[in-house]
Design a protein around this motif. Structure first.
Motif, PDB file in Angstrom:
ATOM      1  N   ILE A   9       0.832  -1.201   0.000  1.00  0.00           N
ATOM      2  CA  ILE A   9       0.000   0.000   0.000  1.00  0.00           C
ATOM      3  C   ILE A   9       0.868   1.254   0.000  1.00  0.00           C
ATOM      4  O   ILE A   9       0.601   2.204  -0.739  1.00  0.00           O
ATOM      5  N   LEU A  10       1.934   1.265   0.804  1.00  0.00           N
ATOM      6  CA  LEU A  10       2.830   2.421   0.853  1.00  0.00           C
ATOM      7  C   LEU A  10       3.540   2.634  -0.485  1.00  0.00           C
ATOM      8  O   LEU A  10       3.672   3.767  -0.955  1.00  0.00           O
ATOM      9  N   ILE A  11       3.983   1.558  -1.114  1.00  0.00           N
ATOM     10  CA  ILE A  11       4.654   1.673  -2.409  1.00  0.00           C
ATOM     11  C   ILE A  11       3.690   2.213  -3.459  1.00  0.00           C
ATOM     12  O   ILE A  11       4.041   3.100  -4.246  1.00  0.00           O
ATOM     13  N   LEU A  12       2.467   1.694  -3.472  1.00  0.00           N
ATOM     14  CA  LEU A  12       1.467   2.195  -4.418  1.00  0.00           C
ATOM     15  C   LEU A  12       1.163   3.672  -4.169  1.00  0.00           C
ATOM     16  O   LEU A  12       1.011   4.445  -5.123  1.00  0.00           O
ATOM     17  N   ALA A  13       1.093   4.079  -2.913  1.00  0.00           N
ATOM     18  CA  ALA A  13       0.843   5.487  -2.587  1.00  0.00           C
ATOM     19  C   ALA A  13       1.970   6.372  -3.123  1.00  0.00           C
ATOM     20  O   ALA A  13       1.713   7.434  -3.695  1.00  0.00           O
ATOM     21  N   VAL A  14       3.208   5.940  -2.962  1.00  0.00           N
ATOM     22  CA  VAL A  14       4.350   6.714  -3.464  1.00  0.00           C
ATOM     23  C   VAL A  14       4.289   6.817  -4.985  1.00  0.00           C
ATOM     24  O   VAL A  14       4.506   7.891  -5.550  1.00  0.00           O
ATOM     25  N   VAL A  19       3.281   9.977  -9.873  1.00  0.00           N
ATOM     26  CA  VAL A  19       2.779   9.966 -11.247  1.00  0.00           C
ATOM     27  C   VAL A  19       1.703  11.027 -11.493  1.00  0.00           C
ATOM     28  O   VAL A  19       1.673  11.632 -12.568  1.00  0.00           O
ATOM     29  N   ILE A  20       0.834  11.272 -10.523  1.00  0.00           N
ATOM     30  CA  ILE A  20      -0.280  12.207 -10.732  1.00  0.00           C
ATOM     31  C   ILE A  20       0.185  13.588 -11.195  1.00  0.00           C
ATOM     32  O   ILE A  20      -0.355  14.108 -12.173  1.00  0.00           O
ATOM     33  N   PRO A  21       1.173  14.224 -10.550  1.00  0.00           N
ATOM     34  CA  PRO A  21       1.598  15.541 -11.049  1.00  0.00           C
ATOM     35  C   PRO A  21       2.129  15.490 -12.484  1.00  0.00           C
ATOM     36  O   PRO A  21       1.920  16.426 -13.255  1.00  0.00           O
ATOM     37  N   LEU A  22       2.777  14.413 -12.855  1.00  0.00           N
ATOM     38  CA  LEU A  22       3.299  14.293 -14.217  1.00  0.00           C
ATOM     39  C   LEU A  22       2.174  14.147 -15.232  1.00  0.00           C
ATOM     40  O   LEU A  22       2.284  14.622 -16.367  1.00  0.00           O
ATOM     41  N   LEU A  23       1.083  13.497 -14.850  1.00  0.00           N
ATOM     42  CA  LEU A  23      -0.057  13.339 -15.750  1.00  0.00           C
ATOM     43  C   LEU A  23      -0.904  14.603 -15.823  1.00  0.00           C
ATOM     44  O   LEU A  23      -1.371  14.974 -16.897  1.00  0.00           O
ATOM     45  N   VAL A  24      -1.097  15.255 -14.674  1.00  0.00           N
ATOM     46  CA  VAL A  24      -1.945  16.450 -14.625  1.00  0.00           C
ATOM     47  C   VAL A  24      -1.260  17.645 -15.298  1.00  0.00           C
ATOM     48  O   VAL A  24      -1.898  18.431 -15.980  1.00  0.00           O
ATOM     49  N   LEU A  25       0.055  17.764 -15.121  1.00  0.00           N
ATOM     50  CA  LEU A  25       0.819  18.890 -15.679  1.00  0.00           C
ATOM     51  C   LEU A  25       1.950  18.353 -16.558  1.00  0.00           C
ATOM     52  O   LEU A  25       3.128  18.424 -16.192  1.00  0.00           O
ATOM     53  N   PRO A  26       1.639  17.825 -17.740  1.00  0.00           N
ATOM     54  CA  PRO A  26       2.661  17.161 -18.549  1.00  0.00           C
ATOM     55  C   PRO A  26       3.781  18.080 -19.047  1.00  0.00           C
ATOM     56  O   PRO A  26       4.898  17.627 -19.243  1.00  0.00           O
ATOM     57  N   ASN A  27       3.526  19.365 -19.247  1.00  0.00           N
ATOM     58  CA  ASN A  27       4.550  20.270 -19.776  1.00  0.00           C
ATOM     59  C   ASN A  27       5.152  21.174 -18.709  1.00  0.00           C
ATOM     60  O   ASN A  27       5.852  22.129 -19.038  1.00  0.00           O
ATOM     61  N   ALA A  28       4.876  20.892 -17.451  1.00  0.00           N
ATOM     62  CA  ALA A  28       5.376  21.740 -16.371  1.00  0.00           C
ATOM     63  C   ALA A  28       6.858  21.489 -16.139  1.00  0.00           C
ATOM     64  O   ALA A  28       7.380  20.408 -16.410  1.00  0.00           O
TER      65      ALA A  28
END
Length: 103
Positions: A9-14, A19-28
């Motif tokens: 669970i901890l590994i999945l949370a990390v 990954v979420i910021p990279l998907l939400v802001l791909p060109n940031a």
């Protein structure tokens, strides 16, 4: 809950948090605090001269990131080791106290 389930669970949370910021802001541009500090100082005082230069300038940004990650990993290892020792001493002390009471 079993230890391996907690670790999974901890590994999945990390992974999700990474990954979420990279998907939400791909060109940031995800820059570090050093660059932000340099920009703020230059904005406040354009003629500012640093007190000293770096002793070793990494050949590329990737090497600089690698060295930073290595430093963070070593620090995390030291902190983990110390916390593990403290926890083990605490458990040993409780175990020793429990044996004295039963004598």
């Amino acid at each position: 809950m079993k230890l391996w389930k907690k670790n999974l669970i901890l590994i999945l949370a990390v992974v999700i948090i990474t990954v979420i910021p990279l998907l939400v802001l791909p060109n940031a541009e995800f820059g570090g605090a050093d660059g932000e500090a340099e920009a703020a100082i230059t904005e406040i005082d354009p003629d500012y001269k640093p007190w000293f230069e770096t002793l070793l300038e990494p050949a590329s940004g990737e090497i600089e990131s690698l060295l930073f990650a290595l430093q963070a990993a070593i620090g995390a290892g030291v902190v983990g080791f110390v916390l593990g020792r403290i926890t083990a001493k605490s458990k040993d002390k409780k175990t020793a106290e429990g044996h004295h009471e039963s004598d």
